[in-house]
Scaffold this motif. Structure first.
Motif, PDB file in Angstrom:
ATOM      1  N   ASN A  12       0.805  -1.218   0.000  1.00 21.75           N
ATOM      2  CA  ASN A  12       0.000   0.000   0.000  1.00 21.75           C
ATOM      3  C   ASN A  12       0.839   1.269   0.000  1.00 21.75           C
ATOM      4  O   ASN A  12       0.308   2.357  -0.153  1.00 21.75           O
ATOM      5  CB  ASN A  12      -0.939   0.015   1.205  1.00 21.75           C
ATOM      6  N   GLU A  14       2.199   3.091   2.200  1.00 23.51           N
ATOM      7  CA  GLU A  14       1.694   4.150   3.086  1.00 23.51           C
ATOM      8  C   GLU A  14       2.663   5.324   3.181  1.00 23.51           C
ATOM      9  O   GLU A  14       2.253   6.468   3.310  1.00 23.51           O
ATOM     10  CB  GLU A  14       1.433   3.585   4.487  1.00 23.51           C
ATOM     11  N   ASP A 582       5.856   0.260   2.922  1.00 22.72           N
ATOM     12  CA  ASP A 582       4.695  -0.066   3.738  1.00 22.72           C
ATOM     13  C   ASP A 582       5.068  -0.474   5.161  1.00 22.72           C
ATOM     14  O   ASP A 582       4.189  -0.644   6.018  1.00 22.72           O
ATOM     15  CB  ASP A 582       3.896  -1.185   3.069  1.00 22.72           C
TER      16      ASP A 582
END
Length: 659
Positions: A12, A14, A582
């Motif tokens: 993802n 982040e 991530d």
RNA sequence: GCGCCCGUAGCUCAGUGGAUAGAGCAGCCGCCUUCUAAGCGGCUGGUCGCAGGUUCGAUUCCUGCCGGGCGCGCCA
């Protein structure tokens, strides 16, 4: 890249989302629709297939707020993007309700590697700060972990509370928390009356020595003998009520003695109480010596909080924060009876305020109404129960360490106890009880002769001793090392490595799954060092170290600043960067959910992708003939090594450079 | 009986309301002159326990049921 390419877990990125979202939010179309960076970041997710894009903006919620249909919003955003040329976002396209983003990989790689390089200097994994945050700055967590009983050996199930708790301590510290680890030793309760009665019955010499004032009335008795003595007496007292009564009486004498000693509210118990006190104290020191040995294997350090030595009861260090970071404390249950007299004060308080009441000769609190079993403060023989000692411990922890949260890493079978405990604190007027958490975990099960799985039990002899398990694991590692790396196994460091890898294997095996799952103990599975195992994680870490060494031999010390991200063009390399980006989110989530397995899973994904990359570069090698390509790849190697190393150390697993 | 936890591939388990549900092990087939093969690739393997409900959308949230585990006043 095979199936793994379709795996959406852990990719993802982040780390990059804020920058990506800010870039989109700055575009006029987005701004005109009121799509601020925060809302964009919330709706960014991983598409199921990499071909679709690197990230996707789900338009469901955003469209609803704007009174549009999701596909309509997606296509409107897509058509407006054409003119923009962002640093991170290269291209967007509408796919139904999604706006798929293709990123500038070179920029994303640089961004990620740079973030890692600037936070992971030096050789000490404790100083690798990638994945750290300031979320918990200024807050204190007191975490109850391990908490074995005196006079019993440490069995495999103790590993769960110990390592889950220790890992949570480290993870929370990485998020800025001050964390005090407390080992709530089971050194009090009726069980000790039975043990004392048993010792007096089966070892008359013990009583003689205790009465004569010998501070070590048990001589060189082992924990195993203490445990057997307890088990034998306990079994006999089930048949014989007189023995059961004798056990309760011995404990009552002990408690009276200590309470009188501290000038508490009760009268002393004379010579009998004194003798019991000596036996109890020696039992405790024998057990602590054994615990120390086990904790040393696991790399944990505990310090005994003064318990009965009232003269010297005091804060242990002038630099508490450093102290608490490096150590945990032993605070026995007896502390709250012996050193503070907190238990009796709580009982009096609860009775005065009518929170507690008498019932069948005991003092209880009906925490969940009269039709549910109450929490028992005092038993009908006048002795305190463990509930009241837990109340005392909670109040003490909150008061002494100014704790914002109190966590208890204790098996799920005690869930009801903690619900009652927290409710009682509330009823007694402690509104901070909201910050109390039961970090429950699953049982350790073993397979019976009939094939069914049942709870392990030290008493019934079905528990596996922790020491046996660790020994067995280290032994297996030694054997594997001898066959796979014979030269290394001849060196002086071989034993240290075998120990680190073997113990790490056991710990990783325990932490890799969600803590609530029951664990079906299986020797073959614990000693399987392939696949999703501790040694596999260590192995990838070692490989990355070897490559760095190789680079230094060939090209000298790498200068990461000049490593060109554009040379990292393999799909395996892109996957690795996404996983690295991530990692901080994984640590943050593990901290929030008190769940070390989230970090362990992130490491599994990272190690697996690393190994795939290793094989994919077999032809050219990571460090090959091309100096520039080698440097670019070594930047990635360094980042992987630091993140794997940091992750393992957050799990309480020590690192090795070779294996 | 009441309460809590769990139920996803043969086994052990991941999976943050979103697109076609993943890994490890086990089984089968391949891959070591190179920076460690404790490794890598491929194949096989699924009514996400069952039934309803909420939702544009449910393995994920809610309810009921079924199956397993744990707990249910003087052990801790």
């Amino acid at each position: 890249m095979g199936d793994r390419a379709g795996d959406t877990q852990g990719r993802n990125m982040e780390l990059l989302k804020p920058a990506i979202a800010a870039e989109l939010a700055a575009l006029s179309t987005f701004a005109a629709l009121g799509l601020v960076a925060e809302k964009i970041a919330e709706n960014l997710a991983k598409p199921p297939k990499p071909e679709m894009g690197d990230l996707a903006l789900g338009c469901f919620k955003l469209a609803r707020d704007l009174n549009l249909k999701p596909p309509e919003l997606a296509s409107r955003l897509a058509s407006a993007f054409a003119a923009a040329t962002g640093a991170l976002v290269l291209h967007v396209s509408a796919a139904g309700p999604y706006l798929n983003l293709r990123l500038n990989h070179q920029a994303a790689i640089s961004h990620t590697l740079h973030a890692i390089e600037t936070t992971t200097g030096g050789d000490n994994p404790e100083h690798w700060r990638f994945g750290n945050s300031e979320e918990g700055d200024g807050k204190t967590l007191v975490i109850d972990l391990s908490s074995p009983n005196i006079a019993k050996p440490l069995a495999v199930h103790h590993l769960r509370s110990t390592m889950i708790g220790y890992s949570i301590k480290r993870i929370r510290e990485a998020q800025g928390w001050r964390v005090v680890g407390v080992n709530h030793l089971g050194d009090w309760g009726t069980g000790f009356g039975k043990l004392i009665a048993g010792l007096k019955k089966y070892f008359p010499d013990v009583e003689k020595r205790a009465r004569a004032g010998d501070p070590q009335p048990l001589g060189d008795m082992s924990v195993a003998t203490l445990n057997q003595t307890y088990a034998r007496f306990n079994a006999e007292s089930k048949e014989n009520e007189d023995l059961a009564e004798a056990g309760r009486h011995e404990f009552s004498l002990l408690e009276q003695h200590i309470e009188a000693l501290i000038g508490g509210t009760r009268a002393g118990a004379g010579q009998d109480g004194e003798a019991n006190f000596r036996i109890w104290e020696h039992t405790r020191s024998i057990s602590l010596a054994e615990f120390e040995r086990m904790y040393a294997h696991l790399g944990l350090s505990f310090h005994l909080w003064p318990v009965v030595d009232l003269q010297h009861a005091r804060v242990l260090t002038a630099e508490p924060d450093v102290f608490y970071r490096d150590h945990c404390l032993y605070v026995g249950e007896s502390y709250y009876v012996a050193a503070e007299d907190l238990c009796r004060r709580i009982i009096a308080d609860a009775v005065d305020s009518k929170v507690a009441e008498e019932s069948e000769g005991a003092i209880v609190i009906y925490t969940h109404g009269k039709d549910k079993p109450p929490l028992m403060l005092v038993k009908n023989d006048g002795a305190t129960s463990y509930h009241v000692r837990d109340l005392a411990a909670a109040i003490y922890r909150h008061r002494h360490w100014h704790a914002h949260e109190l966590a208890y890493v204790v098996g799920g079978e005690q869930k009801w106890h903690f619900e009652q405990l927290f409710k009682s604190l509330e009823l007694l007027g402690h509104d901070w009880a909201k910050g109390c958490l039961h970090v429950e975990f699953g049982l350790m099960m073993f397979q019976q002769a009939d094939g069914k799985w049942a709870k392990t039990s030290t008493r019934r002899g079905t528990a596996i001793m922790l020491e046996d398990l660790l020994d067995e694991a280290v032994k297996s590692v030694r054997e594997i090392m001898a066959s796979k790396n014979p030269e290394l196994s001849q060196t002086p460091e071989a034993e240290r490595i075998a120990h680190a890898v073997g113990v790490g294997a056991v710990v990783f095996n325990d932490l890799k799954n969600g803590r609530r799952n029951n664990v079906k103990f299986d020797w073959d599975a614990v000693l399987d060092f392939e696949g999703e195992s501790g040694p596999y994680m260590q192995y990838q870490f070692v490989r990355m170290g070897s490559v760095l060494e190789k680079y230094r031999e060939k090209f000298g010390e790498p200068s990461f600043a000049s490593g060109e991200a554009k040379l990292l063009a393999l799909p395996e390399e892109w996957l690795l960067v996404q996983l690295l980006a991530d990692f901080p989110a994984a640590v943050a989530r593990a901290s929030r959910e008190l769940e070390p397995s989230i970090v362990a899973r992130a490491l599994i994904d990272l190690a697996s992708a690393t190994s795939t990359w290793w094989s994919a570069t077999k032809d050219t090698r990571i460090v090959g003939e091309d100096a520039e390509l080698s440097l670019a790849r070594v930047r990635l190697v360094n980042a992987i090594r630091k993140v794997l190393g940091r992750g393992l150390s957050l799990l309480g697993i020590s690192l090795v450079e070779r294996m």
